[in-house]
Design an enzyme around this catalytic site. Structure first.
Site, PDB file in Angstrom:
ATOM      1  N   ARG A  57      -2.408  -5.217  -5.866  1.00  0.00           N
ATOM      2  CA  ARG A  57      -2.364  -4.698  -4.491  1.00  0.00           C
ATOM      3  C   ARG A  57      -2.214  -5.837  -3.478  1.00  0.00           C
ATOM      4  NH1 ARG A  57      -4.124   0.719  -5.426  1.00  0.00           N
ATOM      5  NH2 ARG A  57      -3.197   1.312  -3.465  1.00  0.00           N
ATOM      6  N   ARG A  61      -2.180  -3.738   2.435  1.00  0.00           N
ATOM      7  CA  ARG A  61      -3.635  -3.819   2.596  1.00  0.00           C
ATOM      8  C   ARG A  61      -4.095  -4.856   3.601  1.00  0.00           C
ATOM      9  NH1 ARG A  61      -7.123  -1.897  -2.391  1.00  0.00           N
ATOM     10  NH2 ARG A  61      -6.258   0.192  -2.392  1.00  0.00           N
ATOM     11  N   ASP A 106       4.529   3.183  -5.771  1.00  0.00           N
ATOM     12  CA  ASP A 106       3.224   3.763  -6.087  1.00  0.00           C
ATOM     13  C   ASP A 106       3.309   4.453  -7.431  1.00  0.00           C
ATOM     14  OD1 ASP A 106       0.457   4.282  -4.759  1.00  0.00           O
ATOM     15  OD2 ASP A 106       0.987   6.175  -5.718  1.00  0.00           O
ATOM     16  N   TYR A 182      -4.494  12.663 -11.249  1.00  0.00           N
ATOM     17  CA  TYR A 182      -4.139  13.093  -9.887  1.00  0.00           C
ATOM     18  C   TYR A 182      -3.525  14.491  -9.896  1.00  0.00           C
ATOM     19  CZ  TYR A 182      -5.107   8.431  -8.117  1.00  0.00           C
ATOM     20  OH  TYR A 182      -5.736   7.275  -7.757  1.00  0.00           O
TER      21      TYR A 182
HETATM   22  O1  CP3 Z   1      -5.333   0.384  -7.613  1.00  0.00           O
HETATM   23  C1  CP3 Z   1      -4.965   0.624  -8.744  1.00  0.00           C
HETATM   24  O2  CP3 Z   1      -5.707   0.985  -9.676  1.00  0.00           O
HETATM   25  C2  CP3 Z   1      -3.531   0.413  -9.078  1.00  0.00           C
HETATM   26  C3  CP3 Z   1      -2.849   1.635  -9.572  1.00  0.00           C
HETATM   27  C4  CP3 Z   1      -2.573   2.579  -8.463  1.00  0.00           C
HETATM   28  C5  CP3 Z   1      -1.507   2.442  -7.549  1.00  0.00           C
HETATM   29  N1  CP3 Z   1      -1.516   3.511  -6.743  1.00  0.00           N
HETATM   30  C6  CP3 Z   1      -0.551   1.351  -7.608  1.00  0.00           C
HETATM   31  C7  CP3 Z   1       0.036   0.836  -6.348  1.00  0.00           C
HETATM   32  C8  CP3 Z   1      -3.267   3.736  -8.171  1.00  0.00           C
HETATM   33  C9  CP3 Z   1      -4.499   4.271  -8.861  1.00  0.00           C
HETATM   34  C10 CP3 Z   1      -2.590   4.338  -7.068  1.00  0.00           C
HETATM   35  C11 CP3 Z   1      -2.917   5.618  -6.450  1.00  0.00           C
HETATM   36  C12 CP3 Z   1      -3.069   5.429  -5.003  1.00  0.00           C
HETATM   37  N2  CP3 Z   1      -2.013   5.379  -4.137  1.00  0.00           N
HETATM   38  C13 CP3 Z   1      -4.254   5.195  -4.289  1.00  0.00           C
HETATM   39  C14 CP3 Z   1      -5.641   5.154  -4.857  1.00  0.00           C
HETATM   40  C15 CP3 Z   1      -6.373   6.393  -4.569  1.00  0.00           C
HETATM   41  C16 CP3 Z   1      -7.596   6.567  -5.417  1.00  0.00           C
HETATM   42  O3  CP3 Z   1      -7.580   7.440  -6.277  1.00  0.00           O
HETATM   43  O4  CP3 Z   1      -8.538   5.799  -5.215  1.00  0.00           O
HETATM   44  C17 CP3 Z   1      -3.898   5.012  -2.959  1.00  0.00           C
HETATM   45  C18 CP3 Z   1      -4.805   4.722  -1.797  1.00  0.00           C
HETATM   46  C19 CP3 Z   1      -2.470   5.133  -2.876  1.00  0.00           C
HETATM   47  C20 CP3 Z   1      -1.599   4.963  -1.731  1.00  0.00           C
HETATM   48  C21 CP3 Z   1      -1.060   3.604  -1.629  1.00  0.00           C
HETATM   49  N3  CP3 Z   1      -0.203   3.024  -2.551  1.00  0.00           N
HETATM   50  C22 CP3 Z   1      -1.227   2.701  -0.552  1.00  0.00           C
HETATM   51  C23 CP3 Z   1      -2.103   2.957   0.655  1.00  0.00           C
HETATM   52  C24 CP3 Z   1      -0.442   1.560  -0.848  1.00  0.00           C
HETATM   53  C25 CP3 Z   1      -0.158   0.399   0.073  1.00  0.00           C
HETATM   54  C26 CP3 Z   1      -0.923  -0.811  -0.151  1.00  0.00           C
HETATM   55  C27 CP3 Z   1      -2.366  -0.637  -0.457  1.00  0.00           C
HETATM   56  O5  CP3 Z   1      -2.747  -0.963  -1.591  1.00  0.00           O
HETATM   57  O6  CP3 Z   1      -3.105  -0.189   0.442  1.00  0.00           O
HETATM   58  C28 CP3 Z   1       0.145   1.765  -2.120  1.00  0.00           C
HETATM   59  C29 CP3 Z   1       1.030   0.829  -2.818  1.00  0.00           C
HETATM   60  C30 CP3 Z   1       0.754   0.590  -4.265  1.00  0.00           C
HETATM   61  N4  CP3 Z   1       0.074   1.409  -5.102  1.00  0.00           N
HETATM   62  C31 CP3 Z   1       1.209  -0.542  -5.010  1.00  0.00           C
HETATM   63  C32 CP3 Z   1       0.740  -0.387  -6.310  1.00  0.00           C
HETATM   64  C33 CP3 Z   1       0.914  -1.333  -7.482  1.00  0.00           C
HETATM   65  C34 CP3 Z   1       2.120  -1.629  -4.490  1.00  0.00           C
HETATM   66  C35 CP3 Z   1       1.451  -2.657  -3.683  1.00  0.00           C
HETATM   67  C36 CP3 Z   1       0.761  -3.748  -4.427  1.00  0.00           C
HETATM   68  O7  CP3 Z   1       0.360  -3.630  -5.597  1.00  0.00           O
HETATM   69  O8  CP3 Z   1       0.582  -4.807  -3.828  1.00  0.00           O
END
Ligand code: CP3
Length: 380
Positions: A57, A61, A106, A182
């Site tokens: 991530r 963030r 994502d 999910y």
């Molecule tokens: O955190 C993990 O375990 C990684 C696997 C994962 C991703 N997305 C990969 C990701 C998971 C579990 C998700 C689901 C998801 N998507 C969540 C978690 C919700 C929960 O159940 O707790 C959330 C908040 C999102 C939405 C999302 N995706 C946001 C807000 C962002 C932007 C950056 C951030 O992290 O806030 C993403 C991008 C994202 N999701 C990336 C990856 C690998 C790319 C960015 C990176 O890894 O730097």
């Protein structure tokens, strides 16, 4: 720091060196090709010039330049806009000098692309319009055709590979269990109760669901590698909710299918989950070349559990990055010490960067890992 080409969106915030002459994308001014980069060498358990580091991530963030660029638009919309997704993926490489970039996307991108009805709510995460509950819902999970369904992902990967000169790009997908959680729960969950009820109660439907999700992950990962990604990470973030025997019976076959389908592509395959200390051996046996370890298992212990013929990725507690630098530095050194002289170590956090993290601290972590991780591994 890795070499980048001039960016197509604003890059004023952070200075970086464009590739002299703006020439070809392969190789670099340092003469280190992507294939010989510290990250890929560590994934292959080959001694390298330094211990590589990147952060789960890392894109987004905690970065102010990310927030400035993204504004309040939807994440899925940003993912569908290749110039934006490219720039967001590059921001941490520029700022921190990390050894790998990760695609800005994502884990729900493929299911959203085939029309399952997924949105990502700010502050919540993925939310499903009509959760998966019966055999009739299988019809909503048709195969992914990456060129037609996720052309924007492929364009982002191609953009990134041409901009990143000696820094490898990691592609990723959600593992079948975590994506299923999910789809079945309808959103993030603490107990995974509905998911487990389906899993324990209806073998046929569970295995059919996981098989569809394995095919989706595989199609997506293959397309990312074919477009130029140098490694892949399968995120089974929530698999730690399961016992080893349930993981083995209900999840391992589908994740193994994903890894097996990637084998011929020859790129390192990383397998990551949170709270998976008891599952590390099984996650390795799914076909991973690199196993992600969260902060709950010390790396020397993880190494004992897994043996020498696998690389490990991890495992600084992300919460430690909220501490003053001397505390963080001690903990970084402890991770390096526990990783020992084995060349198969990719430094990372145990899970994603916390949003409140000071980006300056992450930059210092990279510097310290590069400065002090090196000596041990060269002899490794
Ligand atoms: O955190 C993990 O375990 C990684 C696997 C994962 C991703 N997305 C990969 C990701 C998971 C579990 C998700 C689901 C998801 N998507 C969540 C978690 C919700 C929960 O159940 O707790 C959330 C908040 C999102 C939405 C999302 N995706 C946001 C807000 C962002 C932007 C950056 C951030 O992290 O806030 C993403 C991008 C994202 N999701 C990336 C990856 C690998 C790319 C960015 C990176 O890894 O730097």
């Amino acid at each position: 720091m890795g070499q980048l080409r001039a960016s197509r969106l604003t890059a004023d915030a952070v200075v970086f060196r464009p590739v002299p002459g703006g020439g070809t994308a392969v190789g670099s001014v340092t003469g280190v090709s992507t294939d010989e980069s510290p990250f890929l060498r560590a994934c292959r358990r080959e001694p390298g010039e330094r211990v590589p580091v990147w952060f789960m991530r890392q894109a987004g963030r905690s970065l102010p330049e990310y927030r400035a660029l993204r504004g309040h638009g939807s994440i899925l919309e940003a993912i569908r806009t290749p110039d934006l997704a490219t720039e967001i993926s590059l921001q941490p490489v520029r700022r921190y000098g990390v050894d790998a970039a990760i695609l800005y996307s994502d884990i729900v991108t493929p299911v959203a692309a085939i029309g399952f009805g997924v949105d990502v709510e700010p502050g919540v995460g993925p939310v499903i319009d009509q959760p998966f509950s019966s055999a009739a819902d299988l019809a909503r999970l048709r195969p992914l055709e990456p060129e037609a369904d996720t052309p924007y992902v492929l364009e982002t990967v191609k953009n990134l590979v041409s901009e990143l000169v000696d820094v490898p790009l990691i592609g990723f997908a959600g593992a079948p269990f975590t994506v299923a959680s999910y789809l079945v729960e309808g959103g993030p969950s603490r107990t995974y109760a509905r998911t487990k009820a389906l899993m324990y109660g209806d073998d046929d439907l569970w295995f059919a669901l996981l098989d569809r999700l394995a095919d989706l992950a595989l199609a997506s990962l293959r397309s990312q590698v074919e477009a130029g990604a140098s490694a892949v990470q399968l995120f089974d973030s929530w698999a730690g909710a399961l016992s080893p025997s349930d993981y083995q019976r209900y999840v391992l076959p589908a994740s193994t299918k994903v890894f097996a389908g990637l084998a011929e592509l020859g790129v390192p395959r990383i397998h990551f989950g949170v709270n998976t200390g008891e599952l590390l051996g099984l996650m390795r046996s799914a076909g991973a070349d690199v196993v992600g370890v969260d902060w709950r298992v010390d790396l020397d212990d993880a190494r004992r559990r897994l043996g020498d013929d696998v690389a490990l990725q991890g495992n600084l507690d992300p919460a430690a990055c909220l501490c003053p630098w001397p505390v963080v530095a001690d903990r970084v050194r402890d991770v390096l010490r526990r990783a020992g002289s084995h060349p198969g170590h990719v430094f990372n956090l145990g899970h994603g960067v916390l949003p409140e993290t000071d980006p300056g601290i992450l930059g210092q972590v990279v510097e310290l890992v590069h400065a002090e991780g090196r000596a041990d591994r060269l002899t490794g």
